[in-house]
Write an enzyme that holds these catalytic residues in place. Structure first.
Site, PDB file in Angstrom:
ATOM      1  N   CYS A  76       0.839  -1.210   0.000  1.00  0.00           N
ATOM      2  CA  CYS A  76       0.000   0.000   0.000  1.00  0.00           C
ATOM      3  C   CYS A  76       0.871   1.256   0.000  1.00  0.00           C
ATOM      4  O   CYS A  76       1.525   1.550  -0.986  1.00  0.00           O
ATOM      5  CB  CYS A  76      -0.974  -0.035   1.171  1.00  0.00           C
ATOM      6  SG  CYS A  76      -2.298   1.173   1.002  1.00  0.00           S
TER       7      CYS A  76
ATOM      8  N   HIS B  86      -3.574  -5.463   1.131  1.00  0.00           N
ATOM      9  CA  HIS B  86      -2.857  -5.673   2.397  1.00  0.00           C
ATOM     10  C   HIS B  86      -2.804  -7.153   2.791  1.00  0.00           C
ATOM     11  O   HIS B  86      -3.683  -7.610   3.526  1.00  0.00           O
ATOM     12  CB  HIS B  86      -3.576  -4.915   3.517  1.00  0.00           C
ATOM     13  CG  HIS B  86      -3.390  -3.441   3.463  1.00  0.00           C
ATOM     14  ND1 HIS B  86      -2.326  -2.800   4.059  1.00  0.00           N
ATOM     15  CD2 HIS B  86      -4.135  -2.470   2.888  1.00  0.00           C
ATOM     16  CE1 HIS B  86      -2.428  -1.494   3.867  1.00  0.00           C
ATOM     17  NE2 HIS B  86      -3.516  -1.262   3.157  1.00  0.00           N
TER      18      HIS B  86
ATOM     19  N   GLU C 134      -0.971  -8.489   4.963  1.00  0.00           N
ATOM     20  CA  GLU C 134      -0.771  -8.616   6.416  1.00  0.00           C
ATOM     21  C   GLU C 134      -2.087  -8.494   7.179  1.00  0.00           C
ATOM     22  O   GLU C 134      -2.164  -8.851   8.350  1.00  0.00           O
ATOM     23  CB  GLU C 134       0.257  -7.572   6.897  1.00  0.00           C
ATOM     24  CG  GLU C 134      -0.265  -6.171   7.145  1.00  0.00           C
ATOM     25  CD  GLU C 134      -0.579  -5.384   5.869  1.00  0.00           C
ATOM     26  OE1 GLU C 134      -0.495  -5.969   4.767  1.00  0.00           O
ATOM     27  OE2 GLU C 134      -0.923  -4.197   5.987  1.00  0.00           O
TER      28      GLU C 134
END
Lengths: 84, 234
Positions: free
Chosen positions: B86, B203, B205
């Protein structure tokens, strides 16, 4: 007598052909308000740089370097500088 | 193997990345402060999501000149693995480690939702545990994720197989409707020519354990570990 600070105005604009979603939205709003003779809006940014009073030389060259390295992204933007 | 997660002022996914490495992968990980420049002893550097320096001027434009980035660029140029997520991806574009630039989303809106990504190249350190055609469900959260690159250069990007992920439907079709932000060729993630630098807007994560709604992102981190374990340099 104290020297007057030099000011430079930097204009950043999107390169031709690069999509400008903000410009498109503004143009549509203008049409809605009756300003339908505007066919295109391109958005951009303006920065005003004020130099130290003792700096009198190379103000244009320094401003251009600032535009190239920081204020504009050369992939999508062009710039112009104007001493005032 | 040891990861480093860079923290810029305004990073807000640094802890998420840290936790995935530590708790899910059980690997060593440390934070790197943006004013530090020591990146020695690391096998992979993560530039996390967030709004570095408030994203004033342009996303990532200020962060790319922070002290740590000089070391990250040198690390990458020496073949070190760097993944930008990002805002991290935006920083990699601004500093030129990856080609292209980000424009405002075509809707002009901040978009925060799960999207689908199709893996188009699994021969990279970041995707070797995936199969080409795999569809991953991973969230995006950005206003400036509309990837732009010149038409002629896009062909080169395609020829070099640098496009690792594209936005797609749940069944893997790459359509305009499945493109959340207007990115050219539905591009969601790209790598450099030498495959050691990778950036993606979604994302992973935030999608690395089932409790969070999807664990599809874990494969990306597992790929990095598998690559490092193989001992081959990029």
């Amino acid at each position: 007598m104290s020297q007057k600070s030099k000011k430079v105005v930097c204009h950043i604009s999107l390169k031709d052909g690069v999509l400008d979603p903000q410009g498109v939205t503004i143009r549509n709003a203008l049409a809605q308000l009756g300003f339908d003779d505007v066919v295109e809006v391109r958005s951009g940014k303006v920065f005003e740089l004020t130099f130290k009073p003792e700096v009198t030389n190379d103000v244009r060259a320094k401003s251009e370097e600032i535009c190239r390295r920081v204020l504009a992204n050369p992939v999508i933007e062009t710039f112009g500088v104007e001493e005032s | 193997m040891k990861f480093g997660v860079v923290t810029f002022p305004g990073s807000n996914c640094d802890y998420d990345s840290y936790m995935v490495i530590k708790d899910q992968l059980k690997k060593d990980v440390e934070f790197i402060w943006h004013k530090d420049s020591d990146v020695s002893g690391l096998d992979c550097i993560i530039l996390p999501g967030g709004f570095s320096y408030g994203d004033y001027l342009r996303t990532g434009a200020i962060a790319r000149y922070s002290p740590v980035m000089g070391s990250v660029i040198e690390y990458a140029n020496n073949g070190g693995l760097v993944i930008g997520i990002c805002n991290g991806f935006q920083i990699l574009l601004e500093c030129g480690l990856l080609p292209g630039a980000m424009l405002r989303n075509r809707s002009l809106q901040f978009i925060c939702k799960h999207v689908y990504l199709r893996c188009d190249n699994n021969e990279t350190p970041f995707s070797n545990r995936l199969n080409v055609g795999d569809v991953l469900k991973i969230p995006i959260a950005h206003t400036d994720g509309n990837y732009y690159w010149y038409q002629a250069d896009l062909e080169e990007l395609e020829c070099n197989r640098q496009i690792v992920f594209r936005y797609c439907t749940a069944t893997g079709e790459v359509t305009d409707k499945a493109n959340p932000n207007g990115s050219v060729n539905n591009i969601a993630g790209i790598c450099n020519k030498t495959r050691n630098v990778f950036g993606m807007m979604p994302h992973p994560e935030r999608a690395s354990e089932a409790l969070l709604g999807s664990a599809d992102g874990l494969g990306i981190f597992q790929s990095i570990v598998a690559y490092a374990a193989s001992g081959v340099t990029a």
